[in-house]
Design a protein around this motif. Structure first.
Motif, PDB file in Angstrom:
ATOM      1  N   VAL A 180      -5.264  98.447 109.235  1.00  0.00           N
ATOM      2  CA  VAL A 180      -5.542  98.704 107.824  1.00  0.00           C
ATOM      3  C   VAL A 180      -5.192  97.490 106.981  1.00  0.00           C
ATOM      4  O   VAL A 180      -5.919  97.119 106.063  1.00  0.00           O
ATOM      5  CB  VAL A 180      -4.770  99.950 107.347  1.00  0.00           C
ATOM      6  N   GLY A 181      -4.078  96.839 107.293  1.00  0.00           N
ATOM      7  CA  GLY A 181      -3.687  95.653 106.542  1.00  0.00           C
ATOM      8  C   GLY A 181      -4.703  94.540 106.669  1.00  0.00           C
ATOM      9  O   GLY A 181      -5.030  93.862 105.686  1.00  0.00           O
ATOM     10  N   ALA A 182      -5.226  94.336 107.859  1.00  0.00           N
ATOM     11  CA  ALA A 182      -6.241  93.305 108.062  1.00  0.00           C
ATOM     12  C   ALA A 182      -7.494  93.623 107.269  1.00  0.00           C
ATOM     13  O   ALA A 182      -8.114  92.751 106.652  1.00  0.00           O
ATOM     14  CB  ALA A 182      -6.575  93.183 109.547  1.00  0.00           C
ATOM     15  N   ASP A 187      -1.381 111.943 118.073  1.00  0.00           N
ATOM     16  CA  ASP A 187      -0.978 111.605 116.716  1.00  0.00           C
ATOM     17  C   ASP A 187      -2.210 111.591 115.809  1.00  0.00           C
ATOM     18  O   ASP A 187      -3.300 111.201 116.245  1.00  0.00           O
ATOM     19  CB  ASP A 187      -0.308 110.232 116.705  1.00  0.00           C
ATOM     20  N   PRO A 188      -2.093 112.014 114.537  1.00  0.00           N
ATOM     21  CA  PRO A 188      -3.263 112.022 113.648  1.00  0.00           C
ATOM     22  C   PRO A 188      -3.951 110.669 113.529  1.00  0.00           C
ATOM     23  O   PRO A 188      -5.183 110.599 113.474  1.00  0.00           O
ATOM     24  CB  PRO A 188      -2.679 112.467 112.304  1.00  0.00           C
ATOM     25  N   ASP A 189      -3.168 109.577 113.486  1.00  0.00           N
ATOM     26  CA  ASP A 189      -3.786 108.262 113.392  1.00  0.00           C
ATOM     27  C   ASP A 189      -4.553 107.919 114.668  1.00  0.00           C
ATOM     28  O   ASP A 189      -5.602 107.280 114.614  1.00  0.00           O
ATOM     29  CB  ASP A 189      -2.727 107.190 113.122  1.00  0.00           C
ATOM     30  N   THR A 190      -4.028 108.352 115.807  1.00  0.00           N
ATOM     31  CA  THR A 190      -4.734 108.136 117.067  1.00  0.00           C
ATOM     32  C   THR A 190      -6.020 108.945 117.091  1.00  0.00           C
ATOM     33  O   THR A 190      -7.074 108.462 117.518  1.00  0.00           O
ATOM     34  CB  THR A 190      -3.845 108.541 118.253  1.00  0.00           C
ATOM     35  N   GLU A 191      -5.940 110.185 116.627  1.00  0.00           N
ATOM     36  CA  GLU A 191      -7.136 111.027 116.552  1.00  0.00           C
ATOM     37  C   GLU A 191      -8.199 110.355 115.683  1.00  0.00           C
ATOM     38  O   GLU A 191      -9.399 110.411 115.989  1.00  0.00           O
ATOM     39  CB  GLU A 191      -6.789 112.401 115.972  1.00  0.00           C
ATOM     40  N   PHE A 192      -7.768 109.710 114.611  1.00  0.00           N
ATOM     41  CA  PHE A 192      -8.713 109.030 113.727  1.00  0.00           C
ATOM     42  C   PHE A 192      -9.418 107.903 114.458  1.00  0.00           C
ATOM     43  O   PHE A 192     -10.652 107.764 114.379  1.00  0.00           O
ATOM     44  CB  PHE A 192      -7.974 108.499 112.501  1.00  0.00           C
ATOM     45  N   LEU A 212      -7.928 105.730 104.881  1.00  0.00           N
ATOM     46  CA  LEU A 212      -9.239 105.555 105.502  1.00  0.00           C
ATOM     47  C   LEU A 212      -9.713 106.810 106.228  1.00  0.00           C
ATOM     48  O   LEU A 212     -10.904 107.106 106.249  1.00  0.00           O
ATOM     49  CB  LEU A 212      -9.206 104.370 106.474  1.00  0.00           C
ATOM     50  N   MET A 213      -8.769 107.540 106.812  1.00  0.00           N
ATOM     51  CA  MET A 213      -9.150 108.780 107.490  1.00  0.00           C
ATOM     52  C   MET A 213      -9.731 109.776 106.491  1.00  0.00           C
ATOM     53  O   MET A 213     -10.806 110.349 106.715  1.00  0.00           O
ATOM     54  CB  MET A 213      -7.946 109.416 108.189  1.00  0.00           C
ATOM     55  N   LEU A 214      -9.027 109.993 105.395  1.00  0.00           N
ATOM     56  CA  LEU A 214      -9.474 110.962 104.403  1.00  0.00           C
ATOM     57  C   LEU A 214     -10.793 110.530 103.766  1.00  0.00           C
ATOM     58  O   LEU A 214     -11.679 111.360 103.539  1.00  0.00           O
ATOM     59  CB  LEU A 214      -8.391 111.156 103.351  1.00  0.00           C
ATOM     60  N   ASN A 223      -4.256 112.358  97.123  1.00  0.00           N
ATOM     61  CA  ASN A 223      -3.229 111.673  97.905  1.00  0.00           C
ATOM     62  C   ASN A 223      -3.269 110.159  97.751  1.00  0.00           C
ATOM     63  O   ASN A 223      -2.261 109.487  97.978  1.00  0.00           O
ATOM     64  CB  ASN A 223      -3.365 112.048  99.390  1.00  0.00           C
ATOM     65  N   HIS A 224      -4.442 109.624  97.361  1.00  0.00           N
ATOM     66  CA  HIS A 224      -4.597 108.173  97.184  1.00  0.00           C
ATOM     67  C   HIS A 224      -5.361 107.891  95.894  1.00  0.00           C
ATOM     68  O   HIS A 224      -6.475 107.376  95.924  1.00  0.00           O
ATOM     69  CB  HIS A 224      -5.313 107.566  98.400  1.00  0.00           C
ATOM     70  N   PRO A 225      -4.778 108.234  94.753  1.00  0.00           N
ATOM     71  CA  PRO A 225      -5.507 108.123  93.483  1.00  0.00           C
ATOM     72  C   PRO A 225      -5.893 106.697  93.115  1.00  0.00           C
ATOM     73  O   PRO A 225      -6.845 106.499  92.352  1.00  0.00           O
ATOM     74  CB  PRO A 225      -4.526 108.711  92.458  1.00  0.00           C
ATOM     75  N   PHE A 226      -5.168 105.714  93.640  1.00  0.00           N
ATOM     76  CA  PHE A 226      -5.468 104.327  93.288  1.00  0.00           C
ATOM     77  C   PHE A 226      -6.140 103.571  94.436  1.00  0.00           C
ATOM     78  O   PHE A 226      -6.169 102.343  94.457  1.00  0.00           O
ATOM     79  CB  PHE A 226      -4.182 103.607  92.861  1.00  0.00           C
ATOM     80  N   SER A 227      -6.676 104.311  95.385  1.00  0.00           N
ATOM     81  CA  SER A 227      -7.382 103.686  96.501  1.00  0.00           C
ATOM     82  C   SER A 227      -8.581 102.891  96.007  1.00  0.00           C
ATOM     83  O   SER A 227      -9.319 103.331  95.125  1.00  0.00           O
ATOM     84  CB  SER A 227      -7.862 104.751  97.490  1.00  0.00           C
ATOM     85  N   ALA A 228      -8.752 101.714  96.578  1.00  0.00           N
ATOM     86  CA  ALA A 228      -9.913 100.878  96.241  1.00  0.00           C
ATOM     87  C   ALA A 228     -11.128 101.222  97.088  1.00  0.00           C
ATOM     88  O   ALA A 228     -12.207 100.651  96.882  1.00  0.00           O
ATOM     89  CB  ALA A 228      -9.561  99.407  96.419  1.00  0.00           C
ATOM     90  N   GLU A 229     -10.978 102.140  98.037  1.00  0.00           N
ATOM     91  CA  GLU A 229     -12.101 102.537  98.874  1.00  0.00           C
ATOM     92  C   GLU A 229     -13.172 103.233  98.029  1.00  0.00           C
ATOM     93  O   GLU A 229     -12.884 103.829  96.989  1.00  0.00           O
ATOM     94  CB  GLU A 229     -11.640 103.468  99.992  1.00  0.00           C
ATOM     95  N   THR A 230     -14.393 103.172  98.479  1.00  0.00           N
ATOM     96  CA  THR A 230     -15.521 103.781  97.780  1.00  0.00           C
ATOM     97  C   THR A 230     -16.214 104.786  98.694  1.00  0.00           C
ATOM     98  O   THR A 230     -15.910 104.864  99.888  1.00  0.00           O
ATOM     99  CB  THR A 230     -16.538 102.713  97.357  1.00  0.00           C
TER     100      THR A 230
END
Length: 223
Positions: A22-24, A57-62, A94-96, A123-130
């Protein structure tokens, strides 16, 4: 067998791996470059490693869901995503976002799309994702583009909607890539109504308000 060292630290390794991915992605986005491609073969190899050391794990499932989508296996994608979401996971932006986008892409009932979008944004009100909304009809000229921009600007939860064309199997298609305003409840029908404005005659658009009862059934009433 997994060694005692892996058993002790597998959760930490899984979290660290997700954070690196995610950081990358965010680093490249911030530099104006293309985001990390989760469908890339290298990320598939990473998924195999994480799955071995941190299964369930949820992240692994993603990550496993994304790899299933790469294979074109939408059923398995949804199985992994829904399994991850049963844990009430909240930290993975990113999952959501990806789950909400997939529901929108596949024409799922608007109530399910709204629930997924609002869960992500709460949960991520300031997310820059679109997210992007496919347009049935793209702008035919400057007037259509201006009217689309005006219609999306009137949606209270939309900060910006970029109207852009893209190639799909050799055909030109259009979509609105939507940036969200923090703290506003989302109803995707508002965006569908904004996109539908081009179905009205250009000279009459300012006289009518379009509303939608779902993602396909819209009507126009005089303001």
């Amino acid at each position: 067998m997994i060694s005692d060292w892996y058993r002790r630290y597998r959760m930490l390794i899984g979290i660290y791996t997700i954070a690196v991915i995610v950081g990358a992605r965010e680093y490249l986005v911030s530099r104006g470059q293309d985001p990390v491609d989760f469908l890339n073969e290298k990320w598939g190899d990473m998924t195999d490693v994480v799955s071995a050391i941190n299964p369930g794990d949820p992240d692994t499932e993603f990550l496993e869901a994304v790899q299933a989508l790469q294979r074109g296996d939408e059923e398995t994608f949804l199985e992994h995503m829904e399994e991850a979401l049963t844990s009430d996971v909240k930290h993975n932006d990113l999952m959501l976002q990806s789950y909400a986008q997939h529901l929108l892409n596949t024409g799922t009932d608007h109530e399910q799309v709204n629930a997924a979008l609002n869960r992500w944004r709460e949960n991520h009100p300031f997310s820059a994702e679109t997210v992007f909304l496919p347009l049935a009809t793209g702008p035919r000229g400057a007037t259509d583009l201006n009217d689309l921009n005006r219609a999306f600007a009137e949606v209270p939860w939309v900060t910006e909607a970029r109207i852009e064309s893209y190639g799909d199997g050799g055909a030109q298609r259009w979509r609105a890539t939507i940036t969200f305003r923090p703290g506003q409840p989302v109803d995707i029908r508002d965006a569908v109504a904004a996109a539908s404005v081009v179905a009205l005659p250009p000279g009459q658009r300012h006289l009518y308000e379009v509303t939608c009862v779902n993602l396909t059934d819209c009507s126009a009433e005089r303001r």
